[in-house]
Motif scaffolding. Structure first.
Motif, PDB file in Angstrom:
ATOM      1  N   UNK A 168      -1.121  -1.893  -6.985  1.00 40.47           N
ATOM      2  CA  UNK A 168      -1.660  -2.493  -8.204  1.00 40.47           C
ATOM      3  C   UNK A 168      -3.111  -2.092  -8.480  1.00 40.47           C
ATOM      4  N   UNK A 169      -3.718  -1.289  -7.601  1.00 39.85           N
ATOM      5  CA  UNK A 169      -5.129  -0.937  -7.753  1.00 39.85           C
ATOM      6  C   UNK A 169      -5.284   0.521  -8.143  1.00 39.85           C
ATOM      7  N   UNK A 170      -6.261   0.804  -8.990  1.00 39.43           N
ATOM      8  CA  UNK A 170      -6.558   2.176  -9.362  1.00 39.43           C
ATOM      9  C   UNK A 170      -7.459   2.853  -8.326  1.00 39.43           C
ATOM     10  N   UNK A 171      -8.104   2.065  -7.472  1.00 36.78           N
ATOM     11  CA  UNK A 171      -8.997   2.613  -6.462  1.00 36.78           C
ATOM     12  C   UNK A 171      -8.187   3.097  -5.266  1.00 36.78           C
ATOM     13  N   UNK A 172      -8.426   4.333  -4.861  1.00 42.56           N
ATOM     14  CA  UNK A 172      -7.714   4.927  -3.746  1.00 42.56           C
ATOM     15  C   UNK A 172      -8.709   5.431  -2.703  1.00 42.56           C
ATOM     16  N   UNK A 173      -8.295   5.341  -1.447  1.00 39.46           N
ATOM     17  CA  UNK A 173      -9.039   5.971  -0.371  1.00 39.46           C
ATOM     18  C   UNK A 173      -8.438   7.352  -0.135  1.00 39.46           C
ATOM     19  N   UNK A 208      -2.922  17.983   4.488  1.00 41.38           N
ATOM     20  CA  UNK A 208      -4.366  17.974   4.669  1.00 41.38           C
ATOM     21  C   UNK A 208      -5.077  17.064   3.681  1.00 41.38           C
ATOM     22  N   UNK A 209      -4.329  16.475   2.747  1.00 41.32           N
ATOM     23  CA  UNK A 209      -4.901  15.471   1.846  1.00 41.32           C
ATOM     24  C   UNK A 209      -3.997  14.242   1.853  1.00 41.32           C
ATOM     25  N   UNK A 210      -4.600  13.085   2.086  1.00 37.58           N
ATOM     26  CA  UNK A 210      -3.860  11.828   2.162  1.00 37.58           C
ATOM     27  C   UNK A 210      -4.584  10.791   1.322  1.00 37.58           C
ATOM     28  N   UNK A 211      -3.901  10.258   0.327  1.00 42.51           N
ATOM     29  CA  UNK A 211      -4.453   9.203  -0.517  1.00 42.51           C
ATOM     30  C   UNK A 211      -3.702   7.912  -0.257  1.00 42.51           C
ATOM     31  N   UNK A 212      -4.434   6.818  -0.175  1.00 42.75           N
ATOM     32  CA  UNK A 212      -3.796   5.534   0.057  1.00 42.75           C
ATOM     33  C   UNK A 212      -4.504   4.451  -0.730  1.00 42.75           C
ATOM     34  N   UNK A 213      -3.736   3.462  -1.115  1.00 41.63           N
ATOM     35  CA  UNK A 213      -4.299   2.357  -1.866  1.00 41.63           C
ATOM     36  C   UNK A 213      -3.225   1.378  -2.271  1.00 41.63           C
ATOM     37  N   UNK A 214      -3.651   0.185  -2.643  1.00 45.74           N
ATOM     38  CA  UNK A 214      -2.708  -0.824  -3.107  1.00 45.74           C
ATOM     39  C   UNK A 214      -2.043  -0.341  -4.389  1.00 45.74           C
ATOM     40  N   UNK A 252       0.854  -1.190   0.000  1.00 44.76           N
ATOM     41  CA  UNK A 252       0.000   0.000   0.000  1.00 44.76           C
ATOM     42  C   UNK A 252       0.884   1.232   0.000  1.00 44.76           C
ATOM     43  N   UNK A 253       0.569   2.179  -0.859  1.00 47.64           N
ATOM     44  CA  UNK A 253       1.267   3.457  -0.885  1.00 47.64           C
ATOM     45  C   UNK A 253       0.363   4.536  -0.321  1.00 47.64           C
ATOM     46  N   UNK A 254       0.957   5.395   0.516  1.00 49.74           N
ATOM     47  CA  UNK A 254       0.238   6.517   1.107  1.00 49.74           C
ATOM     48  C   UNK A 254       0.903   7.800   0.641  1.00 49.74           C
ATOM     49  N   UNK A 255       0.147   8.658  -0.043  1.00 47.75           N
ATOM     50  CA  UNK A 255       0.691   9.906  -0.591  1.00 47.75           C
ATOM     51  C   UNK A 255       0.152  11.098   0.182  1.00 47.75           C
ATOM     52  N   UNK A 256       1.038  12.065   0.481  1.00 50.99           N
ATOM     53  CA  UNK A 256       0.685  13.250   1.249  1.00 50.99           C
ATOM     54  C   UNK A 256       0.759  14.480   0.360  1.00 50.99           C
ATOM     55  N   UNK A 257      -0.214  15.373   0.502  1.00 49.50           N
ATOM     56  CA  UNK A 257      -0.205  16.608  -0.273  1.00 49.50           C
ATOM     57  C   UNK A 257      -0.946  17.695   0.490  1.00 49.50           C
TER      58      UNK A 257
END
Length: 278
Positions: A224-229, A216-222, A199-204
């Motif tokens: 290999x997956x295009x779907x992100x939380x 204030x924005x954090x995206x995370x997801x596998x 899982x990769x977690x990106x901060x912005x």
């Protein structure tokens, strides 16, 4: 020039060009990178003064029955977390008290019973460094940090650091070569189906909160997956009063009426067991 010599020369030039694209301009040691990262985020002394923190905002997840679900994430040193998300006026809760974890969500019968974390969830939660992440005060936390190389993250040069936790797990942290803010981390998690995924977690959208830089924005997801939380943080509170009872497992409360809840177990990227700390 002979064809073989020309091929060798071409290969060498390509290697030089590739290296120049992969390595940021500044030739820094891992200690210097970490030092600049800590300074960019507000300084070691300032972070050490933060003993509790609360984020409130909204979350969008592929596993959620509705968009923009309000959430509250409470954190307390050394490693206590409480994550609540509300959907259709019902709450789902995940709590870790530093040793054990439990989760609570309404079921179809209109009642809810606390369930313990799985062994994998406990292991992941114990590895989290709440409030300030992996790099700040890493030596005091027993985390070894090495410089592996550099990559492009969002079209920008970033140093790739390997952080070895006391548990033996190694995670990677990418530090922007210009701002020196950590813009991405990765970790391995086990899905409810028993699969291991990265899982990769990106901060912005970093903003200053009482002198500390917080994304204030954090995206995370596998990977290999295009779907992100996506977590969008609307408010950050530093050092609010948080009683330890907030992280204590409660008795199962009676609940009435129709219950609908977000399945926090279905997504290994949502906060709780391994939440995306800054």
């Amino acid at each position: 020039m002979k064809p073989f010599a020309l091929w060798v020369l071409t290969g060498c030039l390509a290697s030089v060009v590739f290296a120049s694209e992969q390595i940021p301009k500044q030739d820094l040691s891992v200690d210097q990178i970490v030092e600049k990262n800590v300074a960019a985020r507000g300084g070691l002394d300032a972070w050490r003064k933060v003993q509790t923190m609360i984020w409130s905002g909204h979350v969008d997840s592929a596993n959620a029955p509705a968009p923009d679900l309000p959430f509250v994430l409470a954190m307390k040193r050394p490693n206590k977390t409480r994550f609540e998300v509300t959907v259709f006026n019902q709450r789902s809760v995940r709590v870790f008290d530093g040793k054990e974890g439990w989760k609570l969500g309404p079921n179809g019968m209109g009642s809810a019973t606390p369930r313990p974390y799985t062994m994998d969830e406990v292991t992941s939660a114990r590895d989290e460094q709440v409030i300030d992440g992996l790099l700040i005060d890493h030596e005091a936390k027993g985390i070894g940090v090495t410089l592996e190389g550099a990559d492009q993250v969002g079209g920008r040069d970033a140093y790739r650091l390997a952080a070895k936790l006391p548990s033996g797990v190694t995670r990677h942290v990418w530090v922007d070569a210009q701002t020196f803010l950590d813009v991405k981390v990765d970790r391995q998690v086990r899905t409810p189906l028993g699969q291991t995924v990265v899982v990769e977690v990106s901060y912005s959208d970093f903003r200053s909160v009482e002198g500390l830089q917080i994304p204030l924005e954090i995206e995370s997801g596998a990977v290999a997956s295009e779907k992100k939380d996506k977590l969008t943080i609307d408010k950050v509170s530093l050092n609010p009063s948080l009683d330890d009872g907030l992280f204590t497992k409660p008795a199962a409360p009676p609940m009435r009426g129709k219950s609908v809840s977000i399945d926090v177990d279905a997504s290994p990227t949502l906060p709780g067991a391994g939440h995306p700390t800054p």
